[in-house]
Design an enzyme around this catalytic site. Sequence first.
Site, PDB file in Angstrom:
ATOM      1  N   CYS A 118       0.750  -1.222  -0.117  1.00  0.00           N
ATOM      2  CA  CYS A 118       0.100   0.009   0.055  1.00  0.00           C
ATOM      3  C   CYS A 118       0.862   1.249   0.205  1.00  0.00           C
ATOM      4  O   CYS A 118       0.428   2.295  -0.431  1.00  0.00           O
ATOM      5  CB  CYS A 118      -0.808   0.038   1.174  1.00  0.00           C
ATOM      6  SG  CYS A 118      -2.012  -1.481   1.204  1.00  0.00           S
ATOM      7  N   HIS A 259      -3.907   6.928   3.736  1.00  0.00           N
ATOM      8  CA  HIS A 259      -4.077   5.702   2.979  1.00  0.00           C
ATOM      9  C   HIS A 259      -5.518   5.263   3.399  1.00  0.00           C
ATOM     10  O   HIS A 259      -5.816   5.218   4.575  1.00  0.00           O
ATOM     11  CB  HIS A 259      -3.252   4.583   3.329  1.00  0.00           C
ATOM     12  CG  HIS A 259      -3.237   3.321   2.806  1.00  0.00           C
ATOM     13  ND1 HIS A 259      -3.785   3.109   1.542  1.00  0.00           N
ATOM     14  CD2 HIS A 259      -3.444   1.981   3.223  1.00  0.00           C
ATOM     15  CE1 HIS A 259      -4.137   1.801   1.285  1.00  0.00           C
ATOM     16  NE2 HIS A 259      -3.814   1.280   2.388  1.00  0.00           N
ATOM     17  N   ASN A 289     -10.171  -0.242  -0.129  1.00  0.00           N
ATOM     18  CA  ASN A 289      -8.811  -0.203   0.096  1.00  0.00           C
ATOM     19  C   ASN A 289      -8.065  -0.569  -1.352  1.00  0.00           C
ATOM     20  O   ASN A 289      -8.174  -1.688  -1.752  1.00  0.00           O
ATOM     21  CB  ASN A 289      -8.268  -1.218   1.347  1.00  0.00           C
ATOM     22  CG  ASN A 289      -6.599  -1.068   1.171  1.00  0.00           C
ATOM     23  OD1 ASN A 289      -5.928  -0.461   0.402  1.00  0.00           O
ATOM     24  ND2 ASN A 289      -6.086  -1.766   2.162  1.00  0.00           N
TER      25      ASN A 289
HETATM   26  O1  UT7 Z   1      -4.015  -1.696   3.252  1.00  0.00           O
HETATM   27  C1  UT7 Z   1      -3.153  -2.362   4.112  1.00  0.00           C
HETATM   28  C2  UT7 Z   1      -3.329  -2.116   5.334  1.00  0.00           C
HETATM   29  N1  UT7 Z   1      -4.430  -2.697   5.968  1.00  0.00           N
HETATM   30  C3  UT7 Z   1      -5.156  -2.414   6.964  1.00  0.00           C
HETATM   31  O2  UT7 Z   1      -4.709  -1.188   7.333  1.00  0.00           O
HETATM   32  C4  UT7 Z   1      -6.101  -3.240   7.482  1.00  0.00           C
HETATM   33  C5  UT7 Z   1      -6.096  -2.934   9.044  1.00  0.00           C
HETATM   34  N2  UT7 Z   1      -7.195  -3.819   9.707  1.00  0.00           N
HETATM   35  C6  UT7 Z   1      -8.349  -3.480   9.733  1.00  0.00           C
HETATM   36  O3  UT7 Z   1      -8.649  -2.520   9.161  1.00  0.00           O
HETATM   37  C7  UT7 Z   1      -9.292  -4.139  10.708  1.00  0.00           C
HETATM   38  O4  UT7 Z   1      -8.440  -5.054  11.615  1.00  0.00           O
HETATM   39  C8  UT7 Z   1     -10.450  -5.289   9.824  1.00  0.00           C
HETATM   40  C9  UT7 Z   1     -11.418  -4.213   9.147  1.00  0.00           C
HETATM   41  C10 UT7 Z   1      -9.741  -5.948   8.667  1.00  0.00           C
HETATM   42  C11 UT7 Z   1     -11.066  -5.933  10.754  1.00  0.00           C
HETATM   43  O5  UT7 Z   1     -11.728  -5.344  11.927  1.00  0.00           O
HETATM   44  P1  UT7 Z   1     -11.756  -5.730  13.231  1.00  0.00           P
HETATM   45  O6  UT7 Z   1     -12.511  -4.824  13.899  1.00  0.00           O
HETATM   46  O7  UT7 Z   1     -10.172  -5.825  13.669  1.00  0.00           O
HETATM   47  O8  UT7 Z   1     -12.424  -6.881  13.311  1.00  0.00           O
HETATM   48  P2  UT7 Z   1     -11.837  -8.315  13.865  1.00  0.00           P
HETATM   49  O9  UT7 Z   1     -10.940  -8.804  13.030  1.00  0.00           O
HETATM   50  O10 UT7 Z   1     -11.179  -8.233  15.385  1.00  0.00           O
HETATM   51  O11 UT7 Z   1     -12.993  -9.413  13.926  1.00  0.00           O
HETATM   52  C12 UT7 Z   1     -13.965  -8.821  14.805  1.00  0.00           C
HETATM   53  C13 UT7 Z   1     -15.295  -9.784  14.527  1.00  0.00           C
HETATM   54  C14 UT7 Z   1     -14.841 -11.265  14.537  1.00  0.00           C
HETATM   55  O12 UT7 Z   1     -15.933 -12.056  14.992  1.00  0.00           O
HETATM   56  P3  UT7 Z   1     -15.898 -12.734  16.442  1.00  0.00           P
HETATM   57  O13 UT7 Z   1     -14.495 -13.535  16.413  1.00  0.00           O
HETATM   58  O14 UT7 Z   1     -15.583 -11.644  17.272  1.00  0.00           O
HETATM   59  O15 UT7 Z   1     -17.115 -13.549  16.505  1.00  0.00           O
HETATM   60  C15 UT7 Z   1     -14.685 -11.528  12.999  1.00  0.00           C
HETATM   61  O16 UT7 Z   1     -14.844 -13.134  12.528  1.00  0.00           O
HETATM   62  O17 UT7 Z   1     -15.875  -9.458  13.198  1.00  0.00           O
HETATM   63  C16 UT7 Z   1     -15.930 -10.626  12.334  1.00  0.00           C
HETATM   64  N3  UT7 Z   1     -15.764 -10.414  10.935  1.00  0.00           N
HETATM   65  C17 UT7 Z   1     -16.741  -9.889  10.384  1.00  0.00           C
HETATM   66  N4  UT7 Z   1     -18.094 -10.012  10.478  1.00  0.00           N
HETATM   67  C18 UT7 Z   1     -19.098  -9.377   9.656  1.00  0.00           C
HETATM   68  C19 UT7 Z   1     -14.719 -10.148  10.428  1.00  0.00           C
HETATM   69  N5  UT7 Z   1     -14.901  -9.521   8.899  1.00  0.00           N
HETATM   70  C20 UT7 Z   1     -16.084  -9.714   8.998  1.00  0.00           C
HETATM   71  C21 UT7 Z   1     -17.151  -9.245   8.076  1.00  0.00           C
HETATM   72  N6  UT7 Z   1     -18.447  -9.322   8.163  1.00  0.00           N
HETATM   73  N7  UT7 Z   1     -16.801  -8.965   6.703  1.00  0.00           N
END
Ligand code: UT7
Length: 332
Positions: A118, A259, A289
Amino acid sequence: MSSASSPRTRIAGVGAYAPEKILTNAALEALVDTTDEWIRERTGIRERHIAADGETTSDMALVAAKRALVAANLEPSDLDMIIVGTVTSDTIFPACAAHLQHKLGAKGIPSFDVSAACAGFMYAMSIGDRFIGSGSHKNILVVGVERLSSVTNWEDRGTCVLFGDGAGAAVLSPSRGDGAGILSTRMHTDGSLTESLLIRAGGSREPTTPELIAGGHTKIKMIGSDIFKHAVRNLTSASLDAVKDAGMELADVDWIIPHQANMRIISQVAARLKVPQEKLVLNIERYGNTSSASIPLAWNEAIQDGRIKPGQTVLACALGGGVSWASALIRM
Ligand code: UT7
């Protein structure tokens, strides 16, 4: 690190391109176990653009490059270098820049890719700035382009809702001595975090096998929370450093182009920098993204709609796989 009290490189023109096809959150609800509400609340994304079948990375880069050349009032024959930031070249090798150079008809000039995920466009711009500054090159095309849809695991809800395709480009030329141009740039990498965001298979470590393909290992894998944490911390420090290197204050900055990975990351960086939301250039809602295309897509949009004006100061920062991150302060 680099700094310059008077810029050596000006931005002669910026251009961008996003494919026509739009993939909405509602359409993703039909693909994976997700909801429009979750995606909007956790990321700020409503829709993203997806390349057409057969539309390659260099095809997208070509449109953005031609638009940047028009904005710069230059022809492809005026270019003496092409640097493309991408991790989704048309082919594993040669570089996307080679494909782009051929399509532009700019035969013979050095053309190469930078792999900084990125941060790819920011790295390309920073490298181009050094070549212009050395006096060896006059007009350098720098591109950020990504066809992430071809390396997205459409069964992984943790990543497939995030990414989109697109391209952005800028032409760098020698400064005219009027104070406009690149004031400072910063580039960093922390290679201890390679496993947090990567495509595992297909390289020399794990050449592609049917098992690796079946396991989704030829597609993007990300430990989102790891990247999130580092993004907030490093984008904040790199932004502060770029401003400090130029001998300026954050209050002197007119626009911040972060970004566009996650609205929550952007808000946390803005809060740490104590900059108001109105100074942010945002389009994450409509593009998701787009990796290295993210900064030039947003930059171009804000120039085109008249928000970013000549003489104003723009701070851009990006972080992605590597993890690699970079920042730049630019006077338009
Ligand atoms: O460009 C390169 C750099 N990339 C980034 O900067 C991305 C950085 N990371 C993020 O933006 C975030 O970490 C994400 C958007 C990828 C994820 O958000 P989060 O708040 O960190 O969620 P999480 O991964 O901790 O997941 C929370 C919950 C999980 O469920 P449980 O385990 O709490 O039951 C996931 O399984 O949300 C669930 N989950 C979803 N639910 C519905 C993960 N993805 C989804 C989804 N829809 N698409």
